[in-house]
Design a protein around this motif. Structure first.
Motif, PDB file in Angstrom:
ATOM      1  N   GLY A   8      82.235  26.545 -46.215  1.00 25.05           N
ATOM      2  CA  GLY A   8      83.426  27.075 -45.530  1.00 25.05           C
ATOM      3  C   GLY A   8      83.306  28.539 -45.189  1.00 25.05           C
ATOM      4  N   PHE A   9      82.114  29.039 -44.961  1.00 24.42           N
ATOM      5  CA  PHE A   9      81.953  30.472 -44.695  1.00 24.42           C
ATOM      6  C   PHE A   9      81.231  30.663 -43.371  1.00 24.42           C
ATOM      7  CE2 PHE A   9      79.126  34.247 -45.110  1.00 24.42           C
ATOM      8  CZ  PHE A   9      80.101  35.225 -45.116  1.00 24.42           C
ATOM      9  N   ARG A  10      81.738  31.539 -42.551  1.00 25.63           N
ATOM     10  CA  ARG A  10      81.095  31.843 -41.273  1.00 25.63           C
ATOM     11  C   ARG A  10      80.939  33.355 -41.172  1.00 25.63           C
ATOM     12  NH1 ARG A  10      83.804  29.549 -35.981  1.00 25.63           N
ATOM     13  NH2 ARG A  10      82.850  27.653 -36.807  1.00 25.63           N
ATOM     14  N   PHE A  11      79.688  33.803 -41.077  1.00 27.29           N
ATOM     15  CA  PHE A  11      79.403  35.233 -41.012  1.00 27.29           C
ATOM     16  C   PHE A  11      79.554  35.711 -39.571  1.00 27.29           C
ATOM     17  CE2 PHE A  11      76.311  38.809 -40.718  1.00 27.29           C
ATOM     18  CZ  PHE A  11      76.914  39.654 -41.651  1.00 27.29           C
ATOM     19  N   ASP A  12      80.335  36.763 -39.357  1.00 22.92           N
ATOM     20  CA  ASP A  12      80.575  37.219 -37.985  1.00 22.92           C
ATOM     21  C   ASP A  12      79.854  38.520 -37.665  1.00 22.92           C
ATOM     22  OD1 ASP A  12      82.029  38.912 -39.534  1.00 22.92           O
ATOM     23  OD2 ASP A  12      83.877  38.796 -38.333  1.00 22.92           O
ATOM     24  N   GLY A  13      78.879  38.913 -38.558  1.00 24.96           N
ATOM     25  CA  GLY A  13      78.091  40.115 -38.288  1.00 24.96           C
ATOM     26  C   GLY A  13      76.849  39.782 -37.480  1.00 24.96           C
ATOM     27  N   SER A  14      75.938  40.755 -37.417  1.00 27.94           N
ATOM     28  CA  SER A  14      74.702  40.555 -36.659  1.00 27.94           C
ATOM     29  C   SER A  14      73.670  39.811 -37.501  1.00 27.94           C
ATOM     30  CB  SER A  14      74.143  41.910 -36.220  1.00 27.94           C
ATOM     31  OG  SER A  14      73.699  42.641 -37.354  1.00 27.94           O
ATOM     32  N   GLU A  15      72.643  39.319 -36.846  1.00 25.61           N
ATOM     33  CA  GLU A  15      71.573  38.602 -37.539  1.00 25.61           C
ATOM     34  C   GLU A  15      70.830  39.527 -38.492  1.00 25.61           C
ATOM     35  OE1 GLU A  15      69.607  35.087 -38.407  1.00 25.61           O
ATOM     36  OE2 GLU A  15      71.284  35.403 -37.029  1.00 25.61           O
ATOM     37  N   ASP A  16      70.628  40.783 -38.096  1.00 30.21           N
ATOM     38  CA  ASP A  16      69.927  41.746 -38.959  1.00 30.21           C
ATOM     39  C   ASP A  16      70.721  42.002 -40.234  1.00 30.21           C
ATOM     40  OD1 ASP A  16      67.869  41.949 -37.163  1.00 30.21           O
ATOM     41  OD2 ASP A  16      68.648  43.767 -36.179  1.00 30.21           O
ATOM     42  N   GLU A  17      72.055  42.112 -40.107  1.00 27.94           N
ATOM     43  CA  GLU A  17      72.891  42.342 -41.295  1.00 27.94           C
ATOM     44  C   GLU A  17      72.805  41.164 -42.256  1.00 27.94           C
ATOM     45  OE1 GLU A  17      76.472  45.176 -39.530  1.00 27.94           O
ATOM     46  OE2 GLU A  17      76.557  43.005 -39.212  1.00 27.94           O
ATOM     47  N   TRP A  18      72.822  39.957 -41.699  1.00 23.59           N
ATOM     48  CA  TRP A  18      72.730  38.777 -42.561  1.00 23.59           C
ATOM     49  C   TRP A  18      71.388  38.721 -43.289  1.00 23.59           C
ATOM     50  CZ3 TRP A  18      75.440  35.354 -44.974  1.00 23.59           C
ATOM     51  CH2 TRP A  18      74.839  34.207 -45.480  1.00 23.59           C
ATOM     52  N   ASN A  19      70.297  39.011 -42.584  1.00 27.65           N
ATOM     53  CA  ASN A  19      68.970  38.988 -43.194  1.00 27.65           C
ATOM     54  C   ASN A  19      68.851  40.051 -44.277  1.00 27.65           C
ATOM     55  OD1 ASN A  19      68.151  36.892 -41.543  1.00 27.65           O
ATOM     56  ND2 ASN A  19      67.345  38.263 -39.940  1.00 27.65           N
ATOM     57  N   SER A  20      69.450  41.213 -44.060  1.00 27.84           N
ATOM     58  CA  SER A  20      69.421  42.284 -45.065  1.00 27.84           C
ATOM     59  C   SER A  20      70.176  41.856 -46.326  1.00 27.84           C
ATOM     60  CB  SER A  20      70.031  43.560 -44.471  1.00 27.84           C
ATOM     61  OG  SER A  20      70.078  44.587 -45.439  1.00 27.84           O
ATOM     62  N   TYR A  21      71.329  41.168 -46.116  1.00 23.70           N
ATOM     63  CA  TYR A  21      72.128  40.689 -47.254  1.00 23.70           C
ATOM     64  C   TYR A  21      71.347  39.654 -48.077  1.00 23.70           C
ATOM     65  CZ  TYR A  21      75.712  37.808 -49.569  1.00 23.70           C
ATOM     66  OH  TYR A  21      76.438  37.087 -50.484  1.00 23.70           O
ATOM     67  N   VAL A  22      70.696  38.709 -47.413  1.00 24.85           N
ATOM     68  CA  VAL A  22      69.912  37.680 -48.107  1.00 24.85           C
ATOM     69  C   VAL A  22      68.743  38.308 -48.868  1.00 24.85           C
ATOM     70  CG1 VAL A  22      68.463  35.634 -47.800  1.00 24.85           C
ATOM     71  CG2 VAL A  22      70.587  35.879 -46.478  1.00 24.85           C
ATOM     72  N   ALA A  23      68.074  39.307 -48.247  1.00 28.16           N
ATOM     73  CA  ALA A  23      66.944  39.980 -48.903  1.00 28.16           C
ATOM     74  C   ALA A  23      67.394  40.711 -50.164  1.00 28.16           C
ATOM     75  CB  ALA A  23      66.291  40.955 -47.916  1.00 28.16           C
ATOM     76  N   PHE A  24      68.612  41.339 -50.084  1.00 29.39           N
ATOM     77  CA  PHE A  24      69.154  42.046 -51.251  1.00 29.39           C
ATOM     78  C   PHE A  24      69.402  41.082 -52.407  1.00 29.39           C
ATOM     79  CE2 PHE A  24      72.974  43.308 -53.624  1.00 29.39           C
ATOM     80  CZ  PHE A  24      72.522  44.494 -54.188  1.00 29.39           C
ATOM     81  N   LEU A  25      69.920  39.892 -52.115  1.00 26.81           N
ATOM     82  CA  LEU A  25      70.176  38.907 -53.171  1.00 26.81           C
ATOM     83  C   LEU A  25      68.872  38.407 -53.790  1.00 26.81           C
ATOM     84  CD1 LEU A  25      73.048  36.765 -51.585  1.00 26.81           C
ATOM     85  CD2 LEU A  25      73.246  38.538 -53.332  1.00 26.81           C
ATOM     86  N   LYS A  26      67.840  38.253 -52.961  1.00 21.93           N
ATOM     87  CA  LYS A  26      66.563  37.773 -53.485  1.00 21.93           C
ATOM     88  C   LYS A  26      65.974  38.754 -54.485  1.00 21.93           C
ATOM     89  CE  LYS A  26      65.091  34.761 -49.700  1.00 21.93           C
ATOM     90  NZ  LYS A  26      64.080  34.538 -48.619  1.00 21.93           N
ATOM     91  N   LYS A  27      66.145  40.055 -54.203  1.00 20.93           N
ATOM     92  CA  LYS A  27      65.640  41.067 -55.138  1.00 20.93           C
ATOM     93  C   LYS A  27      66.307  40.937 -56.500  1.00 20.93           C
ATOM     94  CE  LYS A  27      64.486  44.600 -51.709  1.00 20.93           C
ATOM     95  NZ  LYS A  27      64.800  45.965 -51.219  1.00 20.93           N
ATOM     96  N   GLN A  28      67.581  40.497 -56.518  1.00 20.19           N
ATOM     97  CA  GLN A  28      68.322  40.339 -57.773  1.00 20.19           C
ATOM     98  C   GLN A  28      68.184  38.941 -58.354  1.00 20.19           C
ATOM     99  OE1 GLN A  28      72.328  41.527 -56.757  1.00 20.19           O
ATOM    100  NE2 GLN A  28      71.908  43.644 -57.354  1.00 20.19           N
ATOM    101  N   GLY A  29      67.408  38.119 -57.677  1.00 20.95           N
ATOM    102  CA  GLY A  29      67.198  36.757 -58.167  1.00 20.95           C
ATOM    103  C   GLY A  29      68.399  35.855 -57.974  1.00 20.95           C
ATOM    104  N   LYS A  30      69.223  36.130 -56.955  1.00 22.73           N
ATOM    105  CA  LYS A  30      70.430  35.337 -56.681  1.00 22.73           C
ATOM    106  C   LYS A  30      70.309  34.626 -55.343  1.00 22.73           C
ATOM    107  CE  LYS A  30      73.725  38.374 -59.077  1.00 22.73           C
ATOM    108  NZ  LYS A  30      74.954  39.180 -58.897  1.00 22.73           N
ATOM    109  N   THR A  31      71.047  33.538 -55.244  1.00 21.20           N
ATOM    110  CA  THR A  31      71.176  32.855 -53.960  1.00 21.20           C
ATOM    111  C   THR A  31      72.529  33.195 -53.345  1.00 21.20           C
ATOM    112  OG1 THR A  31      72.186  30.886 -54.902  1.00 21.20           O
ATOM    113  CG2 THR A  31      69.773  30.941 -54.806  1.00 21.20           C
ATOM    114  N   VAL A  32      72.658  32.901 -52.053  1.00 24.71           N
ATOM    115  CA  VAL A  32      73.939  33.131 -51.375  1.00 24.71           C
ATOM    116  C   VAL A  32      75.041  32.319 -52.037  1.00 24.71           C
ATOM    117  CG1 VAL A  32      75.205  32.824 -49.212  1.00 24.71           C
ATOM    118  CG2 VAL A  32      72.881  33.715 -49.164  1.00 24.71           C
ATOM    119  N   MET A  33      74.748  31.076 -52.405  1.00 27.33           N
ATOM    120  CA  MET A  33      75.730  30.213 -53.059  1.00 27.33           C
ATOM    121  C   MET A  33      76.235  30.831 -54.356  1.00 27.33           C
ATOM    122  SD  MET A  33      77.408  27.331 -53.090  1.00 27.33           S
ATOM    123  CE  MET A  33      76.583  26.121 -52.077  1.00 27.33           C
TER     124      MET A  33
END
Length: 685
Positions: free
Chosen positions: A6-31
């Motif tokens: 139920g989530f729709r990201f309304d930012g840019s593709e670069d912002e989304w990729n940066s967010y996912v990369a940040f979570l990976k560094k912390q060992g977390k998933t988006v879920m």
């Protein structure tokens, strides 16, 4: 992005990729990150809801304890109780209780009444109130307690909040957002109810409009609102409500894209139906003085009323009298229409718009609509769309049920729409059935219309050619009057002097419009009936009318005209404070009716009329021709002077006034029977 439910990201593709990369560094998933965030927000929301419930409950208990200090002895007998929330802490009560405010106020009242009677019974039984159930353990006592609780639940509890200042929708500004506001409005269209799954309560989106008399720049604000729970049980078009609610914005539902602009709405906390706007009432002394004036000096009384009606307009006595009768209407008998519709037709600058506007100001319940911007359907019902929601809105004729609708520029309404409007005028009911939207509403509304003739000017000749309507429209109106321009030098001079006096504030003192409104409100309560002698006189006049020789293309004489004259008689009796229509009133109304028809250029020699709406003469052509030939024979050139011809014609009962005579002469010129070689001189072709 598919991991997030139920989530729709309304930012840019670069912002989304940066967010996912940040979570990976912390060992977390988006879920995992979104789930953690959702649980934190849910916990905060639960705490806020718990705090709100606790605070609202505390306010409810304090209100109950306060009510116990009041006299509650008659609440069960009266069946209703009104609470005034007028203390500063009640603002917090409203904000925390939100849509449960009505339920909590009722619980406070019923709780107070319950404790009041329990305390009294305990005192009579010499026991503690906690032991009442023991003392009332028998079946008979238990039944009494059960009936007592049923009566408690039936108490009609209303409340008002004087601590919140009442404003208008026109006054709302950005700083009012998220605040609790209070205002009056008119319901113009509710949508179907829905069930909100989260709260388990009904919700209903309702289109509201501020009252016309409160609107700025004569432009009422229309806004969407959301009703909740019990407030959805009593919502219908035309109601006037006093609303307490949050001024806020409509948030997007799940899955919708967030927009830069948001729709302003009112989230309704409480909606209370108001009575019609307070009626203007004269004192008993004022009514008695007016009644004695009408009885002792009827002519002066009528002259005073006419002078006081739109005093800035010079003359127009016939039109003003017609508007008085239309504002009063006939007597209300089951199955018969009492509304007396009136039409004033005339060229520009004849004062008709000012007259009907004044009629609006002295009517208790009325609206003005512009025929050029309105359709017959729109005045009855309109299907409006607001942010994807279609709402069937009631039009002006429905909202003014029991009152008056003033239609200026009535001739500009399309002919097809006029017919739909005409049907509602006669049947007193408006219907709509299209696209699944069904409307059926009563509209016992008197229509007062102002319009221009065909081609914007009245041309002497066939009357029907000047009327911008077909016969079916014309017959809906009890009274039709043509306003004529002043042509005589003395009339023009008197009119200009009247205007200049008005600008200097030197017009003679007249009755205040508020007094006129109060007088009309009192006179509408009368229900005069026609006595046998007057009824016989009226019938004889009407039968004479039906027996007159008429051309083949004349409009049929129907009972509709007879009923219209009856309504005018009843309205005239009301105006004169009479409970009965006598022969004197019938004679005056017949004369008034003849003058109205005469203003159109019709012959009214006998009975009610002797001329049809096509303007064709009946049994007077030969008289005119013989008179003209006789005068022409006295001049060697065959000239006939206009003023001499007019005087000679009016010696006969076939030409009863100047207006009728001039119109007939113009018609004969148009036919080519005679011409005007020089001003004021006529000659046979």
């Amino acid at each position: 992005m598919s991991e997030a439910k139920g989530f729709r990201f309304d930012g840019s593709e670069d912002e989304w990729n940066s967010y996912v990369a940040f979570l990976k560094k912390q060992g977390k998933t988006v879920m995992e990150d979104m789930s953690t965030h959702a649980r934190v927000m849910a916990a905060c929301n639960d705490k806020e809801d718990t705090d709100n419930i606790a605070t609202a409950s505390a306010h409810q208990d304090r209100l109950r304890d306060y009510l116990l200090t009041q006299d509650l002895s008659r609440v069960l007998i009266d069946g209703h109780y009104h609470v005034k929330l007028d203390k500063p802490e009640h603002i917090e009560f409203i904000q925390t209780a939100k849509h449960e405010l009505g339920d909590r106020v009722k619980d406070a009242v019923t709780g107070a009444v319950y404790h009041y009677w329990i305390q009294r019974w305990a005192k009579n039984l010499n026991t503690d109130e906690n032991q009442i159930d023991v003392k009332y353990s028998t079946d008979k006592r238990q039944k009494q307690l059960k009936r007592f609780r049923e009566h408690l639940n039936r108490i009609n509890v209303t409340f008002s909040c004087d601590i919140i200042p009442k404003i208008t929708l026109s006054d709302l500004v950005e700083s009012d957002l998220s605040h609790v506001i209070q205002f009056d409005c008119v319901v113009i269209g509710p949508s179907p109810k829905k069930l909100e799954t989260e709260s388990g309560r009904y919700i209903q989106k309702v289109l509201i409009q501020e009252p016309e008399d409160q609107a700025k720049e004569n432009n009422p604000v229309v806004m969407k609102s959301v009703f909740h729970g019990i407030d959805t049980m009593n919502v219908s078009s035309g109601q006037t409500k006093r609303i307490i609610g949050f001024y806020t914005v409509q948030e997007p539902v799940n899955g919708e894209k967030v927009k830069n602009e948001k729709t302003l709405i009112i989230d309704v906390i409480n909606a209370r139906t108001l009575e019609e706007k307070e009626e203007t009432i004269l004192t008993p002394h004022e009514i008695q003085v007016a009644k004695e004036f009408a009885e002792n000096e009827p002519d002066n009384y009528m002259e005073h009323l006419i002078t006081s009606f739109c005093p800035k307009i010079y003359g127009r006595k016939l039109e003003k009298q017609a508007l008085y009768l239309s504002l009063l209407g006939g007597s209300d008998f089951p199955g018969y229409r009492k509304e007396s519709h009136t039409m004033i037709i005339g060229e520009a600058d004849s004062g008709k718009s000012e007259l009907v506007k004044f009629a609006d100001s002295v009517a208790q319940k009325s609206s003005i609509v512009d025929g050029s911007n309105a359709t017959g359907v729109g005045v009855l019902f309109a299907l409006d769309e607001y942010d994807g929601i279609k709402i069937l809105r009631s039009g002006a004729i429905i909202l003014n049920n029991g009152g008056h609708l003033i239609v200026d520029e009535y001739d500009k309404m399309p002919k097809v729409e006029q017919k739909k409007f005409n049907q509602a005028m006669e049947q007193q009911r408006a219907t709509y059935n299209k696209g699944g939207h069904i409307g059926n509403a009563e509209c016992k509304t008197t229509v007062i219309a102002a319009c221009n003739p065909n081609n914007e000017r009245w041309v002497a000749g066939d009357i029907i050619d000047n009327m911008p309507f077909d016969p079916s429209t014309i017959t809906r109106f009890d009274t039709i009057i043509k306003t004529s321009k002043e042509t005589h030098e003395n009339e023009i001079r008197a009119k200009m002097q009247h205007i200049m006096k008005g600008k200097r504030g030197e017009l003679e003192k007249v009755a205040d419009p508020k007094w006129i409104k109060g007088l009309l409100n009192h006179l509408r309560t009368y229900k005069p009936i026609i006595n046998p002698e007057a009824e016989e006189l009226l019938l004889n006049k009407f039968v004479e009318f039906t027996q007159l020789e008429q051309p083949n293309d004349a409009i049929p004489i129907q009972t509709r005209q007879m009923e219209g004259i009856q309504r005018l008689c009843e309205a005239y009796a009301k105006l004169m404070f009479k409970r009965e229509v006598d022969c004197e009133i019938v004679e005056k109304v017949i004369k008034f009716y003849q003058q109205c028809l005469g203003s159109l250029g019709m012959n009214v020699e006998k009975g009610v009329a002797q001329f049809d709406l096509t303007g064709k003469a009946v049994n007077r052509d030969k008289f005119f021709e013989d008179t003209f030939k006789e005068l022409a024979s006295e001049d060697e050139d065959g000239f006939v002077y206009l003023h001499e011809l007019g005087e000679k014609l009016m010696e006969s009962d076939k030409f009863n006034n100047v207006n009728t005579t001039e119109t007939y002469i113009e018609k004969r010129k148009k036919m080519g029977w005679l011409f005007e070689p020089k001003p004021g001189v006529l000659k046979r072709q």
